[in-house]
Design a protein around this motif. Structure first.
Motif, PDB file in Angstrom:
ATOM      1  N   CYS A 194      -6.784  -8.793   3.551  1.00 47.43           N
ATOM      2  CA  CYS A 194      -7.482 -10.061   4.565  1.00 47.43           C
ATOM      3  C   CYS A 194      -9.043  -9.984   4.803  1.00 47.43           C
ATOM      4  O   CYS A 194      -9.122  -9.189   4.983  1.00 47.43           O
ATOM      5  CB  CYS A 194      -6.995 -10.718   4.891  1.00 47.43           C
ATOM      6  SG  CYS A 194      -7.852 -11.992   6.810  1.00 47.43           S
ATOM      7  N   HIS A 196     -10.674 -11.473   6.226  1.00 50.18           N
ATOM      8  CA  HIS A 196     -11.304 -11.227   7.741  1.00 50.18           C
ATOM      9  C   HIS A 196     -11.787 -10.374   8.408  1.00 50.18           C
ATOM     10  O   HIS A 196     -12.733  -9.604   8.666  1.00 50.18           O
ATOM     11  CB  HIS A 196     -10.583 -12.305   8.960  1.00 50.18           C
ATOM     12  CG  HIS A 196     -11.385 -12.491  10.018  1.00 50.18           C
ATOM     13  ND1 HIS A 196      -9.834 -12.541  11.410  1.00 50.18           N
ATOM     14  CD2 HIS A 196     -12.240 -12.864  11.034  1.00 50.18           C
ATOM     15  CE1 HIS A 196     -10.457 -12.787  12.272  1.00 50.18           C
ATOM     16  NE2 HIS A 196     -12.023 -13.013  11.925  1.00 50.18           N
ATOM     17  N   LEU A 197     -10.432  -9.341   9.000  1.00 52.01           N
ATOM     18  CA  LEU A 197     -10.331  -8.380   9.132  1.00 52.01           C
ATOM     19  C   LEU A 197      -9.378  -6.930   8.887  1.00 52.01           C
ATOM     20  O   LEU A 197      -8.845  -6.852   9.836  1.00 52.01           O
ATOM     21  CB  LEU A 197     -10.464  -8.843  10.713  1.00 52.01           C
ATOM     22  CG  LEU A 197     -11.256  -8.894  11.664  1.00 52.01           C
ATOM     23  CD1 LEU A 197     -10.466  -8.948  13.025  1.00 52.01           C
ATOM     24  CD2 LEU A 197     -13.095  -8.838  11.917  1.00 52.01           C
ATOM     25  N   CYS A 199      -6.236  -7.627   7.595  1.00 52.12           N
ATOM     26  CA  CYS A 199      -4.995  -7.478   7.812  1.00 52.12           C
ATOM     27  C   CYS A 199      -3.884  -7.952   6.692  1.00 52.12           C
ATOM     28  O   CYS A 199      -5.274  -8.668   5.236  1.00 52.12           O
ATOM     29  CB  CYS A 199      -4.199  -8.662   8.071  1.00 52.12           C
ATOM     30  SG  CYS A 199      -4.243  -8.570  10.402  1.00 52.12           S
ATOM     31  N   CYS A 212      -2.495 -15.970   6.578  1.00 52.83           N
ATOM     32  CA  CYS A 212      -3.356 -13.976   7.054  1.00 52.83           C
ATOM     33  C   CYS A 212      -2.262 -14.706   8.524  1.00 52.83           C
ATOM     34  O   CYS A 212      -2.467 -15.167   9.358  1.00 52.83           O
ATOM     35  CB  CYS A 212      -4.338 -13.587   7.653  1.00 52.83           C
ATOM     36  SG  CYS A 212      -4.332 -12.436   8.254  1.00 52.83           S
ATOM     37  N   CYS A 214      -2.531 -12.537  11.298  1.00 52.16           N
ATOM     38  CA  CYS A 214      -3.372 -11.870  12.257  1.00 52.16           C
ATOM     39  C   CYS A 214      -4.209 -13.605  12.472  1.00 52.16           C
ATOM     40  O   CYS A 214      -3.488 -13.144  14.013  1.00 52.16           O
ATOM     41  CB  CYS A 214      -4.145 -11.140  11.076  1.00 52.16           C
ATOM     42  SG  CYS A 214      -3.345  -9.777  11.392  1.00 52.16           S
ATOM     43  N   HIS A 215      -4.538 -13.622  12.259  1.00 53.92           N
ATOM     44  CA  HIS A 215      -5.428 -14.975  12.510  1.00 53.92           C
ATOM     45  C   HIS A 215      -5.397 -16.419  12.060  1.00 53.92           C
ATOM     46  O   HIS A 215      -6.164 -17.177  12.435  1.00 53.92           O
ATOM     47  CB  HIS A 215      -7.301 -14.522  12.655  1.00 53.92           C
ATOM     48  CG  HIS A 215      -7.583 -13.038  13.502  1.00 53.92           C
ATOM     49  ND1 HIS A 215      -7.241 -12.161  12.226  1.00 53.92           N
ATOM     50  CD2 HIS A 215      -7.291 -12.943  14.800  1.00 53.92           C
ATOM     51  CE1 HIS A 215      -7.684 -11.080  13.222  1.00 53.92           C
ATOM     52  NE2 HIS A 215      -6.948 -11.152  14.938  1.00 53.92           N
ATOM     53  N   SER A 217      -5.908 -17.106   8.840  1.00 55.12           N
ATOM     54  CA  SER A 217      -6.267 -17.700   7.515  1.00 55.12           C
ATOM     55  C   SER A 217      -5.243 -17.957   6.324  1.00 55.12           C
ATOM     56  O   SER A 217      -4.580 -17.030   6.198  1.00 55.12           O
ATOM     57  CB  SER A 217      -7.192 -17.243   7.112  1.00 55.12           C
ATOM     58  OG  SER A 217      -8.759 -15.892   8.506  1.00 55.12           O
TER      59      SER A 217
HETATM   60 FE1  FES Z   1      -6.524 -12.416   8.378  1.00 60.38          FE
HETATM   61 FE2  FES Z   1      -8.059 -12.564  10.927  1.00 60.38          FE
HETATM   62  S1  FES Z   1      -7.756 -10.527   9.202  1.00 60.38           S
HETATM   63  S2  FES Z   1      -7.315 -13.969   9.623  1.00 60.38           S
END
Ligand code: FES
Length: 269
Positions: A194, A196-197, A199, A212, A214-215, A217
């Motif tokens: 991902c 974002h961070l 995942c 995703c 994790c958050h 997305s």
């Molecule tokens: Fe995927 Fe945060 S790591 S939305």
């Protein structure tokens, strides 16, 4: 003796010549006093050595013939003429070579040239060593991957064997990418991480999109950003066709476009 006199230095040589001159003058006076008055001395030439002790050993150049009084040419025999003749017969010593020391300017210039040479030599050696170390470090640090391992090239198969453009993405866990076939750009290899961070997102068949856990997305089947905190669309690897075969280079990643530029972005009402 002439050779010895020639070997003497200037003052010593003059002193020696003066001594010889005085001896010869004394000898001439003695001879004049011993001769009977009115008698005519026999005309002769007599070799006069530089010194009495050296006479038998003297070379020809050291012997000067002195005309006696009443000689055939009529010139008076006296000590001054004999000394002058002897001085003329003496070999003249050639001047000794004189060592001339360099001037301070010449010394400074020579010293500067030597310093410059050493400076350039050290600089060149140092530069060469640095270059060699840099080249060695570059090749040591440069990653090398084999085909079929992450970071290297993955051969997927013939272009004609690609999944349909409507088919679900196919995961390639070794290459860490999802393989999809798109209508606008052909095969795509979407990086599984991902944006974002970091995942690992999943394919949600029910929603026909990537999500995703994790958050939250979300991304389209082609990897475009839909919504969530991710800053951009999903990253992809370079896909090429080599000899009719699809190749994915996992060593060359292309970042996804910013989320704001995504054609699939959901604009909040
Ligand atoms: Fe995927 Fe945060 S790591 S939305």
């Amino acid at each position: 003796m002439a050779d010895k006199i020639a070997d003497l230095s200037g003052d010593e040589r003059e002193k020696r010549v003066a001594e010889l001159k005085a001896k010869m003058q004394a000898s001439a006076k003695k001879a004049k006093a011993a001769a009977p008055e009115g008698a005519t001395p026999p005309t002769q030439t007599q070799p006069v050595a530089a010194t009495a002790a050296d006479a038998p050993k003297k070379p020809a150049a050291a012997v000067v013939e002195l005309p006696a009084k009443g000689s055939s040419n009529g010139a008076p025999a006296n000590g001054a003429a004999a000394a002058a003749a002897m001085a003329a017969a003496l070999p003249v010593a050639s001047p000794a070579p004189v060592f001339q020391e360099d001037s301070p300017e010449v010394k400074a210039r020579k010293e500067m040239n030597r310093r410059e040479f050493l400076t350039y030599a050290w600089g060149g050696a140092l530069g060469l060593a640095t270059l060699q170390a840099g080249v060695g470090l570059f090749f040591f640090m440069m990653p090398r991957f084999k085909a079929g391992e992450f970071g290297g090239v993955f051969f997927i198969g013939p272009e004609s064997a690609m999944p349909a453009t409507s088919a679900s993405p196919e995961p390639n866990t070794d290459g860490k990418f999802w393989l999809v076939n798109t209508e606008e750009g052909g095969p795509k290899a979407i990086y599984m991480v991902c944006t974002h961070l970091g995942c690992l997102y999943k394919w949600e068949q029910a929603n026909n999109r990537f999500e995703c856990p994790c958050h939250g997305s979300k991304f389209t089947r082609e990897g475009y950003y839909i919504e969530g905190p991710a800053p951009r669309s999903l990253d992809t690897f370079v896909v090429t066709i080599e000899n009719g075969e699809v190749a994915v280079d996992t060593g060359k990643k292309e970042l996804g476009a910013p989320a704001a530029e995504s054609p699939a972005k959901i604009v909040p009402a």
